[in-house]
Design an enzyme around this catalytic site. Structure first.
Site, mmCIF file in Angstrom:
data_model
loop_
_atom_site.group_PDB
_atom_site.id
_atom_site.type_symbol
_atom_site.label_atom_id
_atom_site.label_comp_id
_atom_site.label_asym_id
_atom_site.label_seq_id
_atom_site.Cartn_x
_atom_site.Cartn_y
_atom_site.Cartn_z
ATOM 1 C CE LYS A 47 -4.160 -1.972 2.074
ATOM 2 N NZ LYS A 47 -5.152 -1.907 3.186
ATOM 3 C CE LYS A 100 -10.161 -13.926 -0.479
ATOM 4 N NZ LYS A 100 -9.501 -13.605 0.802
ATOM 5 C CE LYS A 152 -14.187 -5.105 0.913
ATOM 6 N NZ LYS A 152 -14.796 -5.076 2.259
#
Length: 330
Positions: free
Chosen positions: A111, A194, A197
């Site tokens: 990140k 995977k 969302k």
């Protein structure tokens, strides 16, 4: 009874994969553990958030937990920011954490590499001690996590050992409980990844709040392979294997039984049947969700959960503070 803790960020609507891999299992373990299910909104603000959207998503996630079968009479459902002990305990654990071990966290490295010229938020670095505090203040024995959080749980266990070594045995060392085999749901268009969302391609995932007919179309257009044989083989047939896992999870029919059931059928028939199952599931799920989201009952449940969480966490917090010499001795 052992204690189980799990936290989910209100950073978006959970997917069908999140339901199969986590929420469905949470419903099933409520009779076996003293469960604390936390909406970790303070973790969400390690990245910039729209305040109104965050509050809405927090409420949505609470309603989704309940629609998934979490029973407030068996489990404790609450919002992280409403229980001050999380941040208070987090600071104490931060003081015994090293910069080196926090910088080695894979999620921090991933990140922080994506941040703009404004710099890396300090919250990305100190995220793991807050996660550790979430767990230890409830004397947690079991934490169900996937591979992406396993490193954070290992750090939590190390911090517990360090704290107990320096300040006596105050904290319970949690065990990592990985999801059951088959709990991992993959992308519909790229079954080697995977289901997520945050995926840019809406066809890759099914949101629990997707319009049911739209979700059915996503199932029908899911990637399979060219041989047309309905068989479970994750390595060589990831697409149809993923759909078999979804079918099995939503109906509780075994994969072997499904393979036998459809041995004379083609992918079109199988996908059509699964699309109807997903459509029915979402229709029923969303009816329950709407009933909670738009009711004062949801606030009553969250108030009750907050009060229990505060009571339990306060006891552990005071032990930690006393062990470290904070405040006045009474």
């Amino acid at each position: 009874m052992e204690t189980l803790f799990s936290g989910i960020q209100p950073s978006g609507i959970p997917t069908l994969g999140n339901y199969i891999g986590a929420l469905k299992q949470f419903r099933e373990v409520q009779d076996d553990y003293d469960c604390f299910f936390c909406i970790v909104d303070q973790h969400a603000i390690t990245m910039p958030q729209d305040r109104l959207k965050l509050r809405k998503q927090t409420r949505q996630l609470a309603a989704i937990y309940l629609a998934a079968g979490i029973d407030p009479d068996k489990s404790t459902l609450f919002i992280q920011s409403e229980v001050p002990a999380h941040v208070q305990a987090s600071w104490m654990l931060t003081t015994i954490s090293s910069i080196g071990e926090l910088e080695r966290m894979t999620q921090f490295k991933d990140k922080s590499a994506k941040q703009s010229s404004e710099g890396v938020p300090a919250g990305l670095l100190t995220y793991p001690p807050l996660m550790a505090a979430d767990i230890v203040i409830y004397n947690t024995n079991i934490v169900p996590v996937g591979d992406d959080q396993k490193q954070h749980l290992e750090l939590t266990r190390n911090l517990v050992d360090r704290f107990n070594s320096r300040y006596n045995d105050i904290l319970v060392k949690p065990e990592i409980r990985m999801p059951k085999v088959g709990g991992r749901v993959m992308s519909l268009q790229d079954p080697t990844k995977k289901m997520s969302k945050s995926d840019d391609n809406q066809k890759n995932f099914i949101s629990l709040l997707d319009e049911p007919n739209v979700a059915a179309k996503k199932i029908k257009s899911a990637v399979t392979d060219s041989d047309g044989v309905i068989k479970f083989d994750r390595e060589n047939k990831p697409g149809i294997s993923n759909l078999l896992s979804i079918y099995s999870s939503l109906t509780d029919e075994s994969i072997d039984a499904l393979v036998e059931k459809y041995k004379e059928s083609n992918y079109g028939v199988f996908k059509t049947d699964l699309a109807e199952i997903v459509k029915t599931f979402l229709t029923d799920f969303q009816e329950k969700y709407e009933g909670y989201f738009n009711s004062s009952e949801l606030d009553d449940i969250l108030d009750k959960g907050r009060d229990k969480a505060q009571k339990v966490s306060f006891k552990t917090l005071k032990k930690m503070e006393k062990a470290m010499g904070l405040g006045r001795k009474r």
